[in-house]
Design an enzyme around this catalytic site. Structure first.
Site, mmCIF file in Angstrom:
data_model
loop_
_atom_site.group_PDB
_atom_site.id
_atom_site.type_symbol
_atom_site.label_atom_id
_atom_site.label_comp_id
_atom_site.label_asym_id
_atom_site.label_seq_id
_atom_site.Cartn_x
_atom_site.Cartn_y
_atom_site.Cartn_z
ATOM 1 N N ASN A 104 28.346 47.783 41.311
ATOM 2 C CA ASN A 104 29.493 47.121 41.934
ATOM 3 C C ASN A 104 30.730 47.579 41.170
ATOM 4 O OD1 ASN A 104 31.407 45.429 43.029
ATOM 5 N ND2 ASN A 104 30.729 43.612 41.900
ATOM 6 N N TRP A 105 31.477 48.460 41.808
ATOM 7 C CA TRP A 105 32.641 49.024 41.111
ATOM 8 C C TRP A 105 33.808 48.051 41.031
ATOM 9 C CZ3 TRP A 105 33.392 54.806 43.038
ATOM 10 C CH2 TRP A 105 32.385 55.599 42.467
ATOM 11 N N LYS A 106 33.747 46.952 41.748
ATOM 12 C CA LYS A 106 34.856 45.989 41.806
ATOM 13 C C LYS A 106 36.145 46.739 42.180
ATOM 14 C CE LYS A 106 32.419 43.467 38.238
ATOM 15 N NZ LYS A 106 32.310 42.161 37.649
ATOM 16 N N HIS A 165 29.837 37.503 46.182
ATOM 17 C CA HIS A 165 29.977 37.758 44.738
ATOM 18 C C HIS A 165 30.765 36.612 44.101
ATOM 19 C CE1 HIS A 165 31.177 39.609 40.954
ATOM 20 N NE2 HIS A 165 30.136 40.406 41.121
ATOM 21 N N GLU A 197 33.043 36.554 42.020
ATOM 22 C CA GLU A 197 34.505 36.750 41.947
ATOM 23 C C GLU A 197 35.157 36.417 43.288
ATOM 24 O OE1 GLU A 197 34.336 40.722 40.387
ATOM 25 O OE2 GLU A 197 33.542 39.938 38.513
ATOM 26 N N GLU A 221 22.947 36.160 39.928
ATOM 27 C CA GLU A 221 23.964 36.508 38.945
ATOM 28 C C GLU A 221 24.516 35.233 38.294
ATOM 29 O OE1 GLU A 221 25.666 40.635 39.699
ATOM 30 O OE2 GLU A 221 26.900 39.255 40.843
ATOM 31 N N GLY A 256 30.471 40.185 33.464
ATOM 32 C CA GLY A 256 31.643 40.767 32.821
ATOM 33 C C GLY A 256 31.950 40.167 31.460
ATOM 34 N N SER A 314 26.120 41.602 33.103
ATOM 35 C CA SER A 314 26.151 42.401 31.867
ATOM 36 C C SER A 314 24.858 43.197 31.639
ATOM 37 C CB SER A 314 26.471 41.519 30.655
ATOM 38 O OG SER A 314 27.758 40.922 30.823
ATOM 39 N N GLY A 342 27.936 45.774 37.224
ATOM 40 C CA GLY A 342 29.378 45.957 37.334
ATOM 41 C C GLY A 342 29.861 47.023 36.376
ATOM 42 N N GLY A 343 30.325 46.581 35.205
ATOM 43 C CA GLY A 343 30.945 47.467 34.222
ATOM 44 C C GLY A 343 30.196 48.765 33.973
HETATM 45 C C1 PEP Z 1 28.797 42.246 38.884
HETATM 46 O O1 PEP Z 1 29.928 42.625 39.123
HETATM 47 O O2 PEP Z 1 28.053 41.850 39.802
HETATM 48 C C2 PEP Z 1 28.316 42.262 37.511
HETATM 49 C C3 PEP Z 1 27.091 41.868 37.239
HETATM 50 O O3 PEP Z 1 29.205 42.708 36.565
HETATM 51 P P1 PEP Z 1 28.861 43.074 35.039
HETATM 52 O O4 PEP Z 1 27.650 43.974 35.074
HETATM 53 O O5 PEP Z 1 30.072 43.786 34.547
HETATM 54 O O6 PEP Z 1 28.565 41.820 34.329
#
Ligand code: PEP
Length: 256
Positions: A13-15, A99, A101, A171, A177, A217, A238-239
């Site tokens: 997930n590039w956000k 998500h 966010e 999640e 994040g 994460s 994500g990251g």
């Molecule tokens: C996400 O954006 O769904 C996510 C899990 O982010 P991160 O891996 O950065 O925690």
């Protein structure tokens, strides 16, 4: 059905990161580094404006392209929104819905998450449905109630035959994040519980076939032990998905 026969999906997930030109490079690099890794499906969920560049760069590779949201109406006066038909025509195969966010910053509720999920499935998209508890809920000992309720509300009205196109991403919001990761045991406990709820809503067979990802994460250092758990069938990342080398190592961890 055993874990080994479920589809393992590693999705990025590039956000709100990367421009179309950066996308072209990152998708090509990810495809190169993950080529031949057939132990899992590799998906990159990119911003809307990057979809054209992403689908072009992913052509003929093992990388599938996803979007990060979809509106529930087919068309009309919904400024700034994107329909499921638009995504399909752009070559998108997956879409993230719900998500944390989106729930936290953009007013998404289980009702709108459910509507978006239904619209995406009706259009033939595969949905990565995100749910999970916030820190206060975990600390209050109500994770099971919260996640079980989200599962029921978000899947309301979705017919059994469409469940083959649903992936659930557990999640925990406190892990997204933040650098805090659920322990493999915490991830397993909740993923197994989600599977039990889905079995009750549908059938044990549908629940057993369902891909349930962990997200929060996940990185190249912790992916292997999370993915080794019986009810964790992949990751939403994500990251670490922004760096092709790191993402490819998570794909490697899913090959075992
Ligand atoms: C996400 O954006 O769904 C996510 C899990 O982010 P991160 O891996 O950065 O925690």
């Amino acid at each position: 059905m055993k874990k080994e026969s479920r589809k393992v999906i590693i999705a990025g997930n590039w956000k709100m990161n990367k421009t179309p030109s950066e996308t072209k490079v990152a998708v090509a690099e990810t495809a190169k580094l993950t080529s031949g890794k057939c132990g899992c499906e590799v998906v990159l969920c990119v911003p809307f404006v990057d979809i054209a560049a992403a689908t072009e760069a992913a052509k003929g590779t093992n990388v599938k392209i996803g979007a990060q949201n979809v509106h529930f109406k087919a068309s009309g006066a919904y400024t700034g929104e994107i329909s499921a038909a638009m995504l399909c025509e752009c070559g998108v195969e997956y879409v993230i819905v719900g998500h944390s966010e989106r729930r936290q910053y953009f007013g998404e509720t289980d009702e709108t998450v459910n509507l978006r999920t239904r619209a995406a499935l009706d259009a033939g998209l595969k949905v990565i449905l995100c749910l999970g508890e916030v820190l206060e809920q975990r600390q209050a000992g109500i994770t099971e109630e919260i996640v079980s309720m989200q599962t029921k509300l978000d899947l309301a009205g979705i017919p059994a035959e469409q469940m083959k196109n649903v992936v659930i991403a557990y999640e925990p919001v406190w892990a997204i994040g933040t650098g805090l990761t659920a322990t493999p045991e915490q991830a397993e406990e909740v993923c197994a519980m989600i599977r039990k709820v889905v079995a009750g809503l549908y059938t044990p067979e549908i629940a057993e076939a369902l891909t349930i990802q962990y997200g929060g994460s996940m990185n190249d250092g912790n992916a292997a032990e999370l993915l080794a758990k019986l009810d964790v069938d992949g990751g939403l990342i994500g990251g670490a998905s922004l760096v092709p080398e790191k993402f490819a190592k998570i794909v490697d961890a899913a090959q075992a």
